[in-house]
Enzyme design. Structure first.
Site, short mmCIF file in Angstrom:
data_model
loop_
_atom_site.label_atom_id
_atom_site.label_comp_id
_atom_site.label_asym_id
_atom_site.label_seq_id
_atom_site.Cartn_x
_atom_site.Cartn_y
_atom_site.Cartn_z
N LYS A 57 0.86 -1.18 0.00
CA LYS A 57 0.00 0.00 0.00
C LYS A 57 0.90 1.24 0.00
O LYS A 57 1.47 1.61 1.03
CB LYS A 57 -0.92 0.06 1.22
CG LYS A 57 -2.03 1.11 1.06
CD LYS A 57 -2.48 1.73 2.34
CE LYS A 57 -1.70 2.94 2.75
NZ LYS A 57 -1.84 4.12 1.84
N GLU A 111 -1.31 7.33 -0.42
CA GLU A 111 -2.30 7.82 -1.37
C GLU A 111 -1.91 9.17 -1.95
O GLU A 111 -2.44 9.59 -2.99
CB GLU A 111 -3.67 7.92 -0.70
CG GLU A 111 -3.76 8.86 0.47
CD GLU A 111 -3.44 8.21 1.80
OE1 GLU A 111 -3.97 8.69 2.82
OE2 GLU A 111 -2.64 7.24 1.83
N GLY A 129 6.29 5.38 8.45
CA GLY A 129 5.40 6.53 8.49
C GLY A 129 5.43 7.21 9.84
O GLY A 129 6.42 7.11 10.58
N GLY A 130 4.35 7.87 10.20
CA GLY A 130 4.29 8.65 11.43
C GLY A 130 4.03 7.79 12.66
O GLY A 130 3.52 6.67 12.58
N GLY A 134 1.77 4.43 13.19
CA GLY A 134 2.54 3.24 13.54
C GLY A 134 1.99 2.52 14.76
O GLY A 134 1.96 1.28 14.80
N GLU A 176 9.22 1.83 11.13
CA GLU A 176 10.15 2.95 11.08
C GLU A 176 9.32 4.21 11.16
O GLU A 176 8.58 4.53 10.23
CB GLU A 176 11.00 2.90 9.81
CG GLU A 176 12.30 3.68 9.93
CD GLU A 176 12.21 5.09 9.38
OE1 GLU A 176 11.68 5.97 10.11
OE2 GLU A 176 12.65 5.32 8.25
N CYS A 229 12.78 11.59 7.14
CA CYS A 229 12.67 11.07 8.51
C CYS A 229 13.94 11.31 9.31
O CYS A 229 13.90 11.47 10.53
CB CYS A 229 12.31 9.59 8.48
SG CYS A 229 13.49 8.55 7.60
N GLU A 245 8.06 16.07 15.57
CA GLU A 245 8.54 16.01 14.19
C GLU A 245 7.68 16.91 13.30
O GLU A 245 6.49 16.68 13.14
CB GLU A 245 8.49 14.56 13.69
CG GLU A 245 9.17 14.36 12.36
CD GLU A 245 9.22 12.89 11.95
OE1 GLU A 245 10.21 12.48 11.34
OE2 GLU A 245 8.25 12.16 12.25
#
Length: 494
Positions: free
Chosen positions: A177, A180, A230-231, A235, A252, A291, A388
């Site tokens: 995936k 998007e 991702g964030g 996560g 991650e 990141c 972040e």
């Protein structure tokens, strides 16, 4: 603009079951770049079913390692063949410069070739001495099974390769995936895998939103592993959903990365110039949407004033624009939401007492651009220092002693990456040894090697990508114990 069939299941490209579509927006001018299929739960279930069938009854898991490696190398060759076209697509979709897109394609090729070499260079298993000539004992590695690969929007092609290459090298099947927001280069990569000869059902992709597609993949009982980049908030949802079926999880989740500069690194004109230049690269590469971005400058107090003044001067001169235009050094943020997020963080920092040295505003014109921003006078109580941002925002903190520098650098929930700049080699080793981050650079920032593991401490995630450990994430370890001379044990009298 007609829809692109971007869902790939069991070897065929298709639209979403629901017929839903999504517009992919060019962040440089906010125009529609493409219209793609918007997958949902039904599409996700079909993709998992195809991957499950290809793993349980297909040829790929039993394909010899040399043939799997050959397919990875063919894919790398095809990427090089289409390098310019895919780099252009990555630039348009993610907003990065064309040169960054080219570098990404090259790095993807390196990852595919590295994992091809790694699996072909392995032994058949680790023989264990059981203390008897009648016992043959060996530890072998087998594929996990069906892998759900969920990738972020900032490095869509690169992050996909970090998952796809080891997953295929180990003999798994997968459902991918992509984000998007930036799915286009990932769809192209799946097409190249098919062209390289990957059997139907091994590689499946569902374009769509995190909920429902990512959520369904994370909870699906027929998925054996979820690898997510991702964030932090997303996560934790992935990990919670995966816990129900006790599937393997690799996460991650980003970082709040310190760039520690000691005064002795700036003692010469060349050293000063290099440290300032690298601080710009650390913070503003890909508009800070990295990141591992060095978004926290932690600098020795005695050199801070001069350093920050020069840093701000150069930041003001960074040329923004569409990534494909000549001379552009920095592209837009990826979306209107990301732009608004960045603006809100800067506003909160100024309200909390930060001093604006450069940037802090949008330039005139269309697109999601934001000027590279340097915020001086920052401290750990500020949100912009703790959280972040994922935008072109650099905070400045100062220290007086080595111990204080290390304490500041480690005072974060995250632990992905960090750097130390010093001319003192003993200090460099001491500080690097005390930093609680998965990657530590000494007198450098940002380079990585496919041979070396990538991942973080703390809330930067669990597991590792790249390197031997990156391959191990996609394997199960099995001990095979063979008795060559079986005889009765007589434990029970009978």
């Amino acid at each position: 603009m007609s829809e692109q069939r971007t869902i790939h299941i069991a070897g065929t490209w298709r639209s979403a079951v629901s017929g839903a579509t999504r517009e992919v927006v060019d962040p440089a001018d906010a125009t529609v770049l493409a219209v793609i299929a918007e997958g949902g739960t039904a599409d996700t279930d079909a993709a998992v079913g195809a991957a499950r069938a290809a793993f349980d009854g297909g040829e790929w898991p039993q394909t010899p390692v040399t043939e799997r490696a050959a397919l990875l190398r063919r894919t790398a060759d095809l990427l090089q063949r289409d390098r310019e076209r895919i780099a252009l697509l990555e630039s348009r979709d993610a907003g990065k410069t064309l040169e960054e897109g080219r570098v990404d394609v090259d790095c993807v090729c390196d990852a595919f070739r590295y994992f091809a070499d790694l699996v072909t260079g392995e032994s058949a298993g680790r023989v264990v001495d059981a203390g008897s000539p009648d016992i043959h004992s060996v530890v072998v590695h087998e594929p996990v099974g069906v892998c759900a690969l969920i990738t972020p929007w900032n490095y869509p092609l690169l992050q996909a390769s970090w998952k796809i290459a080891p997953a295929l090298a180990a003999g798994n099947t997968f459902v991918l995936k992509p984000s998007e927001i930036t799915p286009l280069s990932t769809v192209e990569l799946i097409g190249l895998l098919v062209e390289a000869g990957l059997p139907a059902g091994v590689a499946n992709v569902v374009t769509g939103a995190g909920d429902p597609v990512g959520a369904r993949l994370s909870a699906h009982p027929d998925v054996d592993l979820v690898s997510f980049t991702g964030g932090l908030a997303s996560g934790t949802k992935v990990m919670r959903a995966a816990a129900e079926s006790v599937k393997k999880v690799a996460l991650e989740l980003g970082g709040k990365n310190p760039n520690v500069v000691f005064a002795d690194a700036c003692a010469t004109d060349e050293g000063f110039d290099t440290a300032v230049d690298q601080a710009l690269n650390a913070a503003f590469m890909h508009s800070g949407q990295v990141c591992s971005a060095g978004s926290r400058l932690i600098i020795e107090e005695s050199t801070a004033q001069r350093f920050v003044a020069e840093l701000a001067r150069r930041a003001d001169r960074i040329r923004l624009g569409r990534g494909t235009d000549p001379g552009v050094e920095c592209g837009p943020l990826v979306s209107a939401a990301q732009l608004a997020r960045t603006q809100e963080y800067v506003a909160s920092a100024l309200a909390e007492g930060a001093v604006l040295r450069s940037g802090g505003c949008r330039p005139d014109g269309p697109g999601y651009f934001y000027r590279p921003t340097v915020l001086d006078g920052c401290h750990r109580g500020m949100r912009v220092v703790r959280e972040e941002v994922f935008g072109p925002v650099l905070t400045v903190e100062t220290f007086r002693t080595e111990a204080e520098a290390v304490a500041l650098a480690n005072d974060t929930e995250y632990g992905l990456a960090g750097a130390v700049w010093t001319a003192d080699q003993g200090r460099a080793r001491r500080v690097a040894g005390r930093l609680r981050h998965g990657t530590v650079w000494i007198n450098d920032f940002h380079p990585y090697l496919p041979q070396a593991e990538w991942g973080g401490f703390g809330k930067s995630g669990i597991g590792r990508e790249l390197g031997p450990a990156g391959l191990a994430e996609y394997r199960e370890t099995k001990h095979v114990y063979q008795n060559l001379a079986p005889r009765p044990v007589r434990w029970f009298a009978g």
